[in-house]
Design a protein around this motif. Structure first.
Motif, PDB file in Angstrom:
ATOM      1  N   GLN A 159       0.695  -1.211  -0.075  1.00  0.00           N
ATOM      2  CA  GLN A 159       0.082  -0.019  -0.046  1.00  0.00           C
ATOM      3  C   GLN A 159       0.761   1.214  -0.044  1.00  0.00           C
ATOM      4  OE1 GLN A 159      -2.906  -0.773   3.234  1.00  0.00           O
ATOM      5  NE2 GLN A 159      -1.897  -2.655   3.185  1.00  0.00           N
ATOM      6  N   GLY A 160       2.059   0.986  -0.761  1.00  0.00           N
ATOM      7  CA  GLY A 160       2.937   2.203  -0.549  1.00  0.00           C
ATOM      8  C   GLY A 160       3.657   2.309   0.831  1.00  0.00           C
ATOM      9  N   LYS A 202       5.575   3.205  -7.376  1.00  0.00           N
ATOM     10  CA  LYS A 202       4.970   2.444  -6.231  1.00  0.00           C
ATOM     11  C   LYS A 202       4.399   3.091  -4.941  1.00  0.00           C
ATOM     12  CE  LYS A 202       7.509  -1.838  -7.119  1.00  0.00           C
ATOM     13  NZ  LYS A 202       8.274  -2.902  -6.425  1.00  0.00           N
ATOM     14  N   GLY A 203       4.246   4.198  -5.008  1.00  0.00           N
ATOM     15  CA  GLY A 203       3.889   4.999  -3.740  1.00  0.00           C
ATOM     16  C   GLY A 203       4.898   4.841  -2.531  1.00  0.00           C
ATOM     17  N   ARG A 205       8.064   6.385  -0.792  1.00  0.00           N
ATOM     18  CA  ARG A 205       8.986   7.646  -0.424  1.00  0.00           C
ATOM     19  C   ARG A 205      10.271   7.336   0.282  1.00  0.00           C
ATOM     20  NH1 ARG A 205       7.905  10.840   3.071  1.00  0.00           N
ATOM     21  NH2 ARG A 205       6.208   9.772   4.272  1.00  0.00           N
ATOM     22  N   ARG A 260       4.215  13.553   3.225  1.00  0.00           N
ATOM     23  CA  ARG A 260       3.730  12.989   2.132  1.00  0.00           C
ATOM     24  C   ARG A 260       4.142  13.453   0.807  1.00  0.00           C
ATOM     25  NH1 ARG A 260      -2.425  13.959   3.866  1.00  0.00           N
ATOM     26  NH2 ARG A 260      -2.363  16.149   2.925  1.00  0.00           N
ATOM     27  N   TYR A 261       4.489  14.667   0.798  1.00  0.00           N
ATOM     28  CA  TYR A 261       5.123  15.086  -0.453  1.00  0.00           C
ATOM     29  C   TYR A 261       6.769  15.187  -0.567  1.00  0.00           C
ATOM     30  CZ  TYR A 261       4.475  17.203  -5.242  1.00  0.00           C
ATOM     31  OH  TYR A 261       4.679  17.435  -6.688  1.00  0.00           O
TER      32      TYR A 261
END
Ligand SMILES: NC(=O)c1ccc[n+]([C@@H]2O[C@H](COP(=O)([O-])OP(=O)(O)OC[C@H]3O[C@@H](n4cnc5c(N)ncnc54)[C@H](O)[C@@H]3O)[C@@H](O)[C@H]2O)c1
Length: 276
Positions: A159-160, A202-203, A205, A260-261
């Protein structure tokens, strides 16, 4: 925050207060978690409800650390339901052992959300003297260990997720006798950027942390030699060593939704020493 008068340069800190409720119920894998920063990361995440699999080549100490943290959490935690810490053996130089560590996390907790490539070695050898074995071990643990950890994480973060690699201020500033180490940590910083570029699909980081002098076994030699300690503190604008908890704060942010970014970035946690 107070300075311990009996131990110049050492610092006693209050716990990091930041709470990220969205992290509760997630699972983290941390390498090199038997002691030092890895153990502190395990403690800090579990007290916020994150389940942790801690892996270390010293599996006896790893299991003792896990037991100790779980006992502390039974009486003191930031959330009603703290996470559980499971200790396991891993030699980060072996990709199969990373996969086995991932399988422990999946068996115990059913998912992997965070992976912290923290295990590291810190050999001393002047450039003229570095042996083939020393440079090989340093690159195997500090660089390949990060790559293999990221590969295992990438395979199982369905799920990342978020990966954090431990680089060092030594990636930015070199020190005599630490040629192998500085090279390995510069490689970690660069590898982190490559991983971020590829795993974004794949999400996942990927970021790194570059600590300066942090109060752990790894820096015991500085703390036990007054002249070395004075020299070290001269190069730290904040005039003290950092505490593992002070590296945990930025780690928590990087793992959280608040970041998240943020990917492919390195955060220096060094009291400013990279500038001196
Ligand atoms: N302490 C500092 O001042 C400092 C500064 C910059 C970066 N770092 C980095 O932060 C990370 C943690 O450092 P620390 O100070 O907590 O160190 P530490 O020496 O206290 O802990 C390192 C842990 O890694 C484990 N380890 C070593 N080789 C391993 C292997 N092959 N497989 C699995 N585990 C292995 C050790 O058994 C130990 O438990 C390291 O990557 C280190 O290079 C530390």
């Amino acid at each position: 925050m107070t300075v311990d008068a009996q131990n110049p340069g050492r610092t006693v800190t209050t716990p990091i207060a930041a709470a990220y409720p969205e992290m509760a119920g997630k699972t983290a894998v941390i390498t090199g978690a038997a002691r030092g920063m890895g153990a502190q990361f395990a403690r800090g995440l579990a007290t916020r409800g994150v389940n942790v699999v801690g892996g270390d080549i010293n599996d006896t100490q790893m299991k003792e650390t896990a037991q100790q943290i779980n006992a502390e959490l039974a009486t003191e935690s930031l959330v009603a339901q703290p996470g559980t810490v499971v200790g396991a053996r891993v030699d980060v130089t072996d990709p199969d052992e990373h996969e086995a560590l991932a399988q422990v996390a999946l068996r115990e907790f059913g998912r992997i959300d965070f992976w912290i490539n923290n295990a590291g070695v810190f050999p001393f050898a002047l450039v003229d003297d570095i042996t083939r074995e020393q440079i090989a071990l340093t690159l195997d643990v500090n660089v390949e260990g990060v790559l293999f950890g990221a590969q295992a994480a990438s395979r199982h973060m369905e799920q990342g997720g978020a990966i954090v690699n431990m680089s060092s201020v030594s990636a930015l500033r070199v020190r005599k006798g630490r040629g192998a180490y500085c090279t390995s940590k510069a490689a970690v910083a660069h590898l982190t950027e490559s991983l971020a570029v590829e795993l974004g699909d794949k999400g996942i980081r990927v970021n790194s942390i570059a600590p300066g002098y942090i109060d752990t076994e790894m820096t015991r030699w500085v703390q036990e030699d007054p002249a070395a300690l004075a020299r070290a503190l001269d190069s730290v604008p904040l005039h003290r060593l950092g505490a593992p908890e002070e590296v945990f704060g930025p780690l928590l942010f990087l793992l959280s939704d608040s970041a998240r970014y943020v990917t492919g970035h390195s955060i220096a946690v060094d009291g400013g020493s990279r500038h001196v």
